[in-house]
Design a protein around this motif. Sequence first.
Motif, mmCIF file in Angstrom:
data_model
loop_
_atom_site.group_PDB
_atom_site.id
_atom_site.type_symbol
_atom_site.label_atom_id
_atom_site.label_comp_id
_atom_site.label_asym_id
_atom_site.label_seq_id
_atom_site.Cartn_x
_atom_site.Cartn_y
_atom_site.Cartn_z
ATOM 1 N N ASN A 346 0.821 -1.212 0.000
ATOM 2 C CA ASN A 346 0.000 0.000 0.000
ATOM 3 C C ASN A 346 0.855 1.263 0.000
ATOM 4 O OD1 ASN A 346 -2.181 -1.662 0.037
ATOM 5 N ND2 ASN A 346 -2.957 -1.034 2.039
ATOM 6 N N LEU A 347 1.957 1.251 0.765
ATOM 7 C CA LEU A 347 2.820 2.436 0.801
ATOM 8 C C LEU A 347 3.483 2.672 -0.551
ATOM 9 C CD1 LEU A 347 4.551 2.159 4.308
ATOM 10 C CD2 LEU A 347 2.551 3.501 3.659
ATOM 11 N N ASN A 350 0.844 3.667 -3.191
ATOM 12 C CA ASN A 350 0.392 5.039 -2.928
ATOM 13 C C ASN A 350 1.429 6.048 -3.412
ATOM 14 O OD1 ASN A 350 -1.632 6.810 -1.287
ATOM 15 N ND2 ASN A 350 0.382 7.472 -0.592
ATOM 16 N N GLN A 353 1.393 6.217 -7.159
ATOM 17 C CA GLN A 353 0.198 6.886 -7.663
ATOM 18 C C GLN A 353 0.274 8.398 -7.479
ATOM 19 O OE1 GLN A 353 -2.533 5.428 -9.142
ATOM 20 N NE2 GLN A 353 -3.400 7.475 -9.479
ATOM 21 N N HIS A 354 0.781 8.837 -6.321
ATOM 22 C CA HIS A 354 0.716 10.264 -5.982
ATOM 23 C C HIS A 354 2.076 10.956 -5.979
ATOM 24 C CE1 HIS A 354 -3.480 9.750 -4.790
ATOM 25 N NE2 HIS A 354 -3.114 8.675 -4.102
ATOM 26 N N ARG A 400 -9.627 11.535 1.021
ATOM 27 C CA ARG A 400 -8.735 11.880 -0.084
ATOM 28 C C ARG A 400 -8.674 13.390 -0.206
ATOM 29 N NH1 ARG A 400 -10.808 8.957 -5.259
ATOM 30 N NH2 ARG A 400 -9.218 10.320 -6.141
ATOM 31 N N GLY A 410 -6.428 8.866 -7.877
ATOM 32 C CA GLY A 410 -6.166 7.974 -6.758
ATOM 33 C C GLY A 410 -7.190 6.889 -6.604
ATOM 34 N N GLY A 415 -5.696 2.933 1.432
ATOM 35 C CA GLY A 415 -4.336 2.389 1.429
ATOM 36 C C GLY A 415 -3.543 2.759 2.668
ATOM 37 N N LEU A 416 -3.450 4.062 2.972
ATOM 38 C CA LEU A 416 -2.688 4.499 4.144
ATOM 39 C C LEU A 416 -3.380 4.085 5.439
ATOM 40 C CD1 LEU A 416 -1.515 8.068 3.037
ATOM 41 C CD2 LEU A 416 -0.153 5.978 3.194
#
Length: 451
Positions: A346-347, A350, A353-354, A400, A410, A415-416
Amino acid sequence: MIKALSSSLSLRLLGIFIVTSALVIMILVTLFSRGLSGQWVRSIRPHLVQYIQYVEQDLGSPPEPDKADAIAGRLPVDIHIYRQDILLHATTESPLDVDDLEFEPVGKNRKKHLEAKFGSDLSRITISPRGGPQQVLRIRDGEYTIYFDLRTPSPRHGRFNDELLLALAALAIVLTSSYLLIRRQLSPIRQIKKSVGLMSDGNLNHRIARRGRSDLDNLANSIDAMAARLQAILDAKRQLLISVSHELRSPITRARINTELLPDSRIRDRLQDDLADMERMIRDIMESEQLQNNHSVLNTESLDLNQLFRNELEHIAPGIELQVAKEATSLLMIGDAARLRILLRNLVLNALQHGKNDDGTVSLSVSLEASADRIRLTVSDQGPGISREHLDDVVTPFYRPDPSRSRETGGFGLGLTLARLVAEAHDGTLSIDSDPSISSGTRVLVELPCR
């Protein structure tokens, strides 16, 4: 009244203030009155000899015992009235042995002043009947003889400094007692503050549980009731999410099977992508709710995080190398391998993605280091970063920063959250550091306990 005092904090504090003020005023008044009385005795005593004629006039002729008592009560002098060597009256119980006294004439200046006022046989001597120098004036008035025994100031007048220290000590005791009483009255506030802090951290099952009837007890009970209602609302929301997720699994599975029967096309690919997103969202919801409510037991085993994370990176991001600090002597811990993979996945996803740069590329680093009792996993990117006002919220479910919630900006906002829950389930922590106003990029730090 007693019931009102026991239930009202303001009345109890007012009572403490009134009692404290009264005691302080009493101490100060006593201190100043004793000090002034001692100063009065020391100031008036030298002048009594000079103006003894006024005292004699106040006594009357013949001298009256009642007036003698009144004068002795006002001035530092004891009066003994004799008539033909027989004691008629004395203003003190301490006898004055006049037979042992030797009188001598007063000084020239004083004698001249006194004899100018009235013709009396005055003598001045120095004796120590009570342990110190003392003046006795004798005035003959016909068949009466009056002895004025000028008192040496009482020892208490000479100990004004001691009395000052005692008064200050008493004042300190009063103020300290008042402080302790006020602190005791306000102790429920500290308990309420601590409990509210625990509730604000998410422990809504905590209760203050005060059983009294005071204002603070009522406040604590109201906070407990509010926490119970909030917990019930959150439980209902979680149960709804779990129920909906369970119910969606079957139709999503049927939809996936049906899409497999469709001919190859862009529409089929998009449908399959959407179904995969829905399955992933349902899986993340179920996993986060299980971790958050302790419904799931960790399948712990001895793990080498270096090998575990390196293998996971090769699967999800083949181009990223795990950086391990040279001083990291041991990266072993007891944990759940599947959930730790979810944390890293997830980290990294993420960040991919961002964390894109202006040119669309991603500069991502994943590092591991260890200390005596902690293992630190750091995932950093050089993307636009997260604004300060969003840092505390990005680890909450479905949050978000971008309100549009489009596919391009996203995922689902889980995720976080799931990464944080996995870290906390292993007695670890997750923190995020990002400030676009200072520098670009976001740094996520996960600390886990060593074995």
